[in-house]
Motif scaffolding. Structure first.
Motif, short mmCIF file in Angstrom:
data_model
loop_
_atom_site.label_atom_id
_atom_site.label_comp_id
_atom_site.label_asym_id
_atom_site.label_seq_id
_atom_site.Cartn_x
_atom_site.Cartn_y
_atom_site.Cartn_z
N PHE A 179 50.84 65.47 16.28
CA PHE A 179 50.81 66.38 15.19
C PHE A 179 52.11 67.42 15.15
CE2 PHE A 179 50.36 70.53 13.42
CZ PHE A 179 50.17 70.30 12.13
N ILE A 180 52.56 67.53 16.17
CA ILE A 180 53.72 68.06 16.39
C ILE A 180 54.94 67.30 16.11
CG2 ILE A 180 55.41 69.49 18.30
CD1 ILE A 180 52.82 70.14 19.55
N GLN A 181 55.04 66.12 16.63
CA GLN A 181 56.01 65.20 16.24
C GLN A 181 56.30 64.97 14.77
OE1 GLN A 181 57.89 64.24 18.84
NE2 GLN A 181 56.38 65.19 19.78
N LEU A 182 55.25 64.92 14.14
CA LEU A 182 55.27 64.88 12.77
C LEU A 182 55.72 66.11 12.01
CD1 LEU A 182 51.77 63.05 12.12
CD2 LEU A 182 53.67 62.25 11.12
N PHE A 183 55.20 67.20 12.56
CA PHE A 183 55.96 68.40 11.99
C PHE A 183 57.45 68.66 12.19
CE2 PHE A 183 57.06 73.12 12.65
CZ PHE A 183 56.36 73.46 11.62
N ASN A 184 57.91 67.67 13.23
CA ASN A 184 59.26 68.13 13.56
C ASN A 184 60.05 66.64 12.80
OD1 ASN A 184 59.24 70.45 14.74
ND2 ASN A 184 58.56 69.38 16.64
N SER A 185 59.48 66.42 11.80
CA SER A 185 60.06 65.09 11.20
C SER A 185 60.18 65.15 9.76
CB SER A 185 59.41 63.94 11.71
OG SER A 185 59.33 63.60 13.15
N TRP A 186 61.16 64.45 9.23
CA TRP A 186 61.37 64.42 7.64
C TRP A 186 61.48 63.10 7.48
CZ3 TRP A 186 66.29 63.75 5.08
CH2 TRP A 186 67.16 63.33 5.73
N TYR A 187 61.33 62.61 6.05
CA TYR A 187 61.50 61.21 5.74
C TYR A 187 62.66 61.00 4.90
CZ TYR A 187 60.18 56.30 5.02
OH TYR A 187 60.19 55.17 5.01
N ASN A 188 63.82 60.34 5.59
CA ASN A 188 65.10 59.95 5.04
C ASN A 188 64.89 58.72 4.05
OD1 ASN A 188 67.67 59.45 4.11
ND2 ASN A 188 68.36 59.91 6.22
N LYS A 189 65.15 58.74 2.93
CA LYS A 189 65.04 57.68 2.11
C LYS A 189 66.16 56.84 2.10
CE LYS A 189 62.63 59.84 -1.96
NZ LYS A 189 62.26 59.86 -3.20
N ASP A 190 67.29 57.26 2.38
CA ASP A 190 68.42 56.43 2.75
C ASP A 190 68.46 55.39 3.43
OD1 ASP A 190 69.60 57.46 0.52
OD2 ASP A 190 70.77 59.13 1.52
N THR A 191 67.77 56.02 4.95
CA THR A 191 67.60 55.10 6.09
C THR A 191 66.33 54.51 6.03
OG1 THR A 191 66.61 57.13 7.44
CG2 THR A 191 69.29 56.49 7.66
N ASP A 192 65.45 55.04 5.40
CA ASP A 192 64.01 54.69 4.83
C ASP A 192 63.09 54.79 6.35
OD1 ASP A 192 61.93 53.82 3.35
OD2 ASP A 192 62.20 51.44 3.49
N LYS A 193 63.35 55.56 6.84
CA LYS A 193 62.58 56.02 8.01
C LYS A 193 62.29 57.49 8.48
CE LYS A 193 65.07 55.30 12.05
NZ LYS A 193 65.68 54.58 13.22
N ALA A 194 61.38 57.78 9.06
CA ALA A 194 61.31 59.37 9.71
C ALA A 194 62.53 59.63 10.47
CB ALA A 194 59.89 59.33 10.19
N GLU A 195 62.93 60.66 10.39
CA GLU A 195 63.87 61.29 11.26
C GLU A 195 63.67 62.57 11.92
OE1 GLU A 195 67.83 61.15 9.55
OE2 GLU A 195 67.54 59.07 8.98
N ASP A 196 64.19 62.95 12.84
CA ASP A 196 64.05 64.26 13.53
C ASP A 196 64.45 65.58 12.50
OD1 ASP A 196 63.24 65.70 16.39
OD2 ASP A 196 64.69 66.81 15.49
N ILE A 197 63.74 66.61 12.54
CA ILE A 197 64.30 67.71 11.27
C ILE A 197 65.40 68.21 11.65
CG2 ILE A 197 63.21 69.32 12.75
CD1 ILE A 197 62.49 68.86 9.19
N SER A 198 65.92 68.11 12.86
CA SER A 198 67.33 68.51 13.34
C SER A 198 68.38 67.96 12.44
CB SER A 198 67.82 68.52 14.71
OG SER A 198 67.55 67.13 15.07
N SER A 199 68.32 66.76 12.09
CA SER A 199 69.33 65.80 11.09
C SER A 199 69.36 66.45 9.89
CB SER A 199 68.87 64.32 11.31
OG SER A 199 67.80 64.18 10.54
N LEU A 200 68.24 66.99 9.57
CA LEU A 200 68.21 67.52 8.10
C LEU A 200 68.80 69.09 8.18
CD1 LEU A 200 66.77 67.29 5.09
CD2 LEU A 200 64.83 68.54 6.10
#
Length: 977
Positions: free
Chosen positions: A139-160
RNA sequence: GCUCGAGUGGUGGAAUUGGUAGACACGUUGGACUUAAAAUCCAAUGGACAUUAGUCCGUGCGGGUUCAAGUCCCGCCUCGAGUACCA
């Protein structure tokens, strides 16, 4: 020596447990094979014969793969959080953990008795803190992630955050909430910490959002659609209202396209794939913006048929649409409000169920056509759902039947924009045959070209764009329950904060009561020790909450599917305290090779699990984007319910009793009751019988001739109302002294405790043994088909086992008698055709036919009086996946000191099956008339010659000359003419 | 409504690529063994007609393709499961 299955089965079950025979190694030179069952919810009713069906099949496969030299992972565990234990806790005060433990122990006992080859050292329980620690971690991993449509995958929220700091959110191509406001890098830096958190929540893969739910104030809980009947709760009949609540959601919609695309990667049943495809519900079309005449507001609609835009003659908004109140004119206000009030009372289910009634109201407002600028009346109607698309449609009555019906009902014009199509009776929806007319620049264009053109023109006007829409919506992840995983979340100034992973698990707190609090908070609101101290990093008493260092914890718990969405990966390394599983374990085991379970999980468990798997794949936690290569749905086992028919007869106000009427007499019940009254005079004025009814009778009170054991039924406390009932038999007369019988009604229904038709495997294990049960469940029919349970045939498989036992025993005392005699050609033929068939059957999951094959083999070998070890030893291995106990016993008697489970599967050799002759069916005009034994190596011509010269052929032809002779060597001869 | 699956003896089912329909069991009937029962073994068992030989019918219904259809094609019916106005 007789076949003492009780002793044998107990002996080997003990042996397997003591020797950890089925323990799978994470380090092995052998090739891996992972066979998984859907783990059960441990209910209080225990296992019934429907449960083991899939488990037996997977166990056969697992044992087979071991014989084939694989390192097999075959684990079992429990999906042990859930509502029944909580309900029981509410009623009795018993802690759900205790009930759950009791139930698990019972399940384990029952499972052990069937002789499954589970590696119990890997058992998981979703309700165990050592397990849900990792549920919380994900759950925490999901919270700390966002979905980048350009790379078409989940990434760490820090990159956002890095992007926001550099350039704001305008260039970010992410899956996020609909209404995210634009901001620059400067804006971002100027935001308060709380504002930044609010923005990030709109991007996180799990996020807090206002969701509309079915709230039942009386029960203090949220109900699922199917827990609501006619607008009130199924249990208790309390009113249900639609209410907005802040809840955790999972952004599964980010994965919609990949969930759809990757279905091609897995070997799953087509119906299951179809239902996931429908659930995801991709549709291509366009979003179009309509201006509202004389106002600022605009209406966005999604349409799959932008090519029909010139056929729009009205617009329809969902009654809940936020613009309705704003645009409704004062003249229409009363009508619109009345309509909204009327639809609000109907549940979504009710609204959907009623397709025939067409309702709606005119708002008085008009929209403007993007191209013609003509006014378009705006209506509201409950056939438009607020939750799909934009909650508004452009209505094209000539091209959509629902719009057509609505237009007809309210006398709205139906302009025809199709070339050469008659729409006087119904709408025309055939895209392929569409040629657009009366549509300005679209005239003469077919569907596809028209769509392209209209999107181009809309984009020029800045009033629309091509769009792909999905039906799949984000999954609500909060439950107002006690018996579920607590969230690792506390709140600072209303903003959720994750507890750091090293402090997990956050253990479910003790509560006095398992009900919601009086203020309507979830059950965890009753906990007194449920606050987070950030200094001490521990859960502390609520009274210490000061919002400086001690903060309130989340009161919701996670839903049932949380723990089941990754358990298959946790089995790979279930006792790991440092990680969800080690990289070594996941690298070796990779994914599930075979998953067996019921089709009812098609759109729940199996979709959410795929979602989490893809997320973990994106994060590099797992190596495969799909968790299960092959999946098989086992069919449901149905039971034969028994019904007792009865009427309640009243003599006076408070004097009544039951009259049970046998099945065939029930057909003429009025006559039967009348006859009964003639012989039993009653007060005519007071007498009436009104309630014609039937009730489930426990199936154990009914024999195979459908006769009810009336005494047992009468004396069952569950049926106290029948204690003094009158029973009327088949002949229509009162039953006394066995002069007649009571015949129950029968009906095939899903096997379920509530239908009193369950059969527990325990009795069968006791009476016939686990090997008989295993064989019988497979013998019932194809694994994937639903089938009725009927114990009548069990003696067949049981006597097969006895026959097999006798094959190994002979002599005066029936002592073990297997010789080193050279096998005969017949012996070898029987063995090798059995090897061939059984191997094919297992690979095709056709377990029912291998049971027949075993029976044939044992029948033949018995007839051949075979006692040759060279035959009986491989036969034992063939049988062992199906009937492992008897196989182990015979194996050890054959002189082996180690278990049979690792014995290599016998090799099929075709040379033993070569036949020297073939019995040809000779048919005339397609009808077989006689059979002719011919050498197998004859050519077509030789066969024809042999057949044509045969006496019987001439007799059949009676002098006629055949037109044609078809010879299929090895198969058949057909003479035409 | 839509999607998917299924329909074969008294029953569960078999027939894997179009090639002997009903394997294997259950049940039923008859027989052997037994004082009896249980267990076990043997025989018969889709329907109709026929003394026999054999003939006809037969895989939900109606058509079709084929030398040959449970299997392929077209049109229906019934049952089961899933789904719910998805613009």
């Amino acid at each position: 020596m007789t076949y003492d299955f009780r002793k044998i089965e107990e002996k080997w079950q003990k042996f397997w447990a003591e020797n950890q025979t089925f323990k799978a190694e994470n380090n092995s030179q052998k090739e891996k094979f992972y066979v998984l069952d859907m783990f059960p919810y441990p209910s209080g009713a225990g296992l019934h014969v429907g449960h083991p069906l899939g488990y037996i099949a997977s166990d056969i496969y697992a044992r087979y793969k071991r014989h084939k030299g694989f390192n097999v992972l075959h684990p079992m565990g429990y999906d042990s959080f859930g509502l029944p234990a909580e309900q029981y806790a509410i009623q009795t005060g018993q802690h759900p953990a205790i009930t759950t433990e009791t139930n698990i122990n019972r399940y384990r006992e029952q499972l052990d008795k069937i002789g499954f080859s589970f590696d119990w050292s890997r058992e998981v329980r979703t309700s165990d803190p050592s397990y849900y620690k990792w549920t919380q971690w994900i759950f925490i991993q999901l919270f700390n992630s966002w979905y980048n449509k350009d790379t078409d995958k989940a990434e760490d929220i820090s990159s956002l955050i890095a992007i926001f700091e550099k350039e704001g959110n305008q260039s970010v191509n992410a899956v996020c909430d609909e209404d995210v406001a634009a901001f620059s890098a400067a804006d971002w830096k100027a935001f308060t910490a709380k504002e930044q958190q609010e923005v990030l929540l709109q991007y996180r893969l799990t996020y807090l959002a206002e969701t509309e739910v079915n709230w039942c104030p009386a029960l203090g809980t949220v109900l699922a659609n199917d827990e609501i009947v006619n607008g009130v709760s199924e249990r208790g009949g309390h009113p249900v209202i639609r209410k907005k609540m802040t809840q955790w959601s999972m952004r599964i919609s980010a994965y919609a396209q990949r969930l759809l695309d990757d279905l091609t990667m897995v070997d799953w049943p087509q119906p299951l794939k179809d239902s996931q495809t429908n659930w995801i519900g991709r549709s291509e079309g366009a979003e179009v913006t309509f201006r509202v005449k004389g106002r600022e507001e605009v209406i966005d609609v999604f349409t799959t048929r932008p090519d029909t835009i010139f056929g729009v003659s009205f617009m329809t908004l969902a009654p809940e649409h936020e613009l309705v109140a704003k645009i409704t004119t004062s003249e229409q206000k009363e009508e619109v409000e009345a309509y909204i009030a009327a639809t609000a009372k109907r549940s979504e289910r009710d609204r959907m169920a009623d397709v025939k009634t067409i309702t709606g109201a005119f708002t008085g407002a008009f929209a403007e056509h993007p191209f013609s600028k003509e006014p378009i009346p705006i209506w509201i109607g409950d056939y438009v759902l607020a939750g799909y698309g934009t909650g508004a449609v452009m209505s094209v009555p000539c091209g959509d039947q629902r719009d057509y019906d609505f237009a007809k009902h309210f006398n709205i014009p139906i302009p025809n924009i199709f070339d050469g199509v008659d729409i006087s009776e119904e709408a025309f929806a055939d895209k392929e045959k569409t040629v657009i007319a009366n549509s300005d620049f679209l005239n003469g264009l077919p569907y596809k070209k028209a769509v392209k053109r209209v999107i181009f023109e809309l984009e020029k006007l800045e009033q629309g764009t091509g769009k792909i829409n999905y039906r799949l919506r984000d999954a609500v992840f909060s439950r107002q329950r006690y018996w579920g995983e607590p969230f690792p979340v506390y709140y600072v100034d209303g903003m959720p904060q994750m507890i750091r992973a090293e402090h997990l698990p956050i253990v479910l707190p003790e509560v006095e009561k398992y009900l919601p609090t009086e203020t309507g908070e979830p059950p965890l609101g009753n906990a007194t020790v449920w606050a987070w101290d950030v200094k001490k990093s521990t859960v502390v008493n609520n009274q210490l909450i000061d919002h400086k260092t001690v903060f309130p914890l989340e009161l919701n718990t996670m839903p049932g599917w949380a723990g089941s969405s990754y358990y298959f990966n946790r089995y790979m390394d279930p006792n790991n305290k440092e990680e969800v599983f080690s990289q070594e374990a996941i690298t070796y085991w990779q994914d599930v090779d075979l998953y067996i379970g019921g089709s009812e999980h098609a759109t729940g468990h199996l979709l959410y699990s795929r979602f989490w798997q893809k997320f973990m794949f994106d994060k590099g936690i797992v190596p495969k984007p799909e968790f299960a290569k092959k999946l098989i749905n086992q069919g449901m086992i149905t039971g034969t319910s028994a019904f007792v028919y009865f009427v309640v007869a009243r003599f006076a106000k408070d004097k009544q009793f039951y009259i049970a009427v046998s099945k065939s007499a029930w057909g003429r019940v009025d006559e039967v009751i009348k006859n009964w009254r003639n012989t039993h005079p009653v007060n005519e004025k007071a007498f009436r019988y009104s309630i014609l009814n039937r009730i489930h009778s426990p199936v154990e009170y009914v024999n195979s001739s459908d006769e009810l054991d009336i005494e047992s039924f009468r004396n069952d406390p569950m049926y106290s109302e029948f204690k003094d009932a009158i029973f009327i038999g088949e002949k229509g007369e009162v039953i006394k002294d066995n002069n007649d019988t009571y015949i129950v009604g029968r009906e095939v229904e899903k096997m379920s405790k509530s239908k009193y038709n369950v059969v527990s495997p325990d009795n069968i294990c006791q009476e016939y043994g686990a090997d008989s049960l295993r064989l019988y469940e497979m013998f019932l029919g194809p694994l994937e088909q639903s089938k009725p349970w009927n114990t009548a045939g069990i003696t067949g498989v049981h006597s097969f086992l006895k026959k097999m036992w006798r094959l190994f025993h002979g002599g005066d005392e029936g002592a073990f008698l297997v010789t080193d005699a050279e096998p005969t050609a017949d012996n070898l033929k029987t063995l090798h055709k059995t090897i061939k068939k059984v191997e094919e059957d297992i690979e095709n999951f056709s377990f029912n036919t291998s049971v027949s094959t075993f029976m044939i083999a044992v029948n033949e070998l018995s007839a051949q009086k075979c006692s040759s070890k060279a035959i009986l030893e491989p036969l034992t291995i063939l049988v062992s996946p199906y009937a492992p106990h008897i196989a182990e016993e015979l194996w050890s008697k054959l002189g082996h000191a180690t278990s049979i489970v690792a014995a290599p599967f016998p090799k099929f050799e075709g040379k033993y099956l070569v036949e020297s002759s073939k019995e040809y069916p000779i048919s005339f005009n397609g009808k077989v008339r006689f059979k002719l034994e011919l050498p197998a190596d004859l050519s077509k011509e030789e066969i024809e010659a042999a057949v044509m010269t045969h006496d019987k052929t001439q007799e059949q032809l009676q002098g006629r000359t055949p037109k044609k002779v078809i010879v299929v060597p090895g198969k058949i001869v057909n003479i035409v003419g």
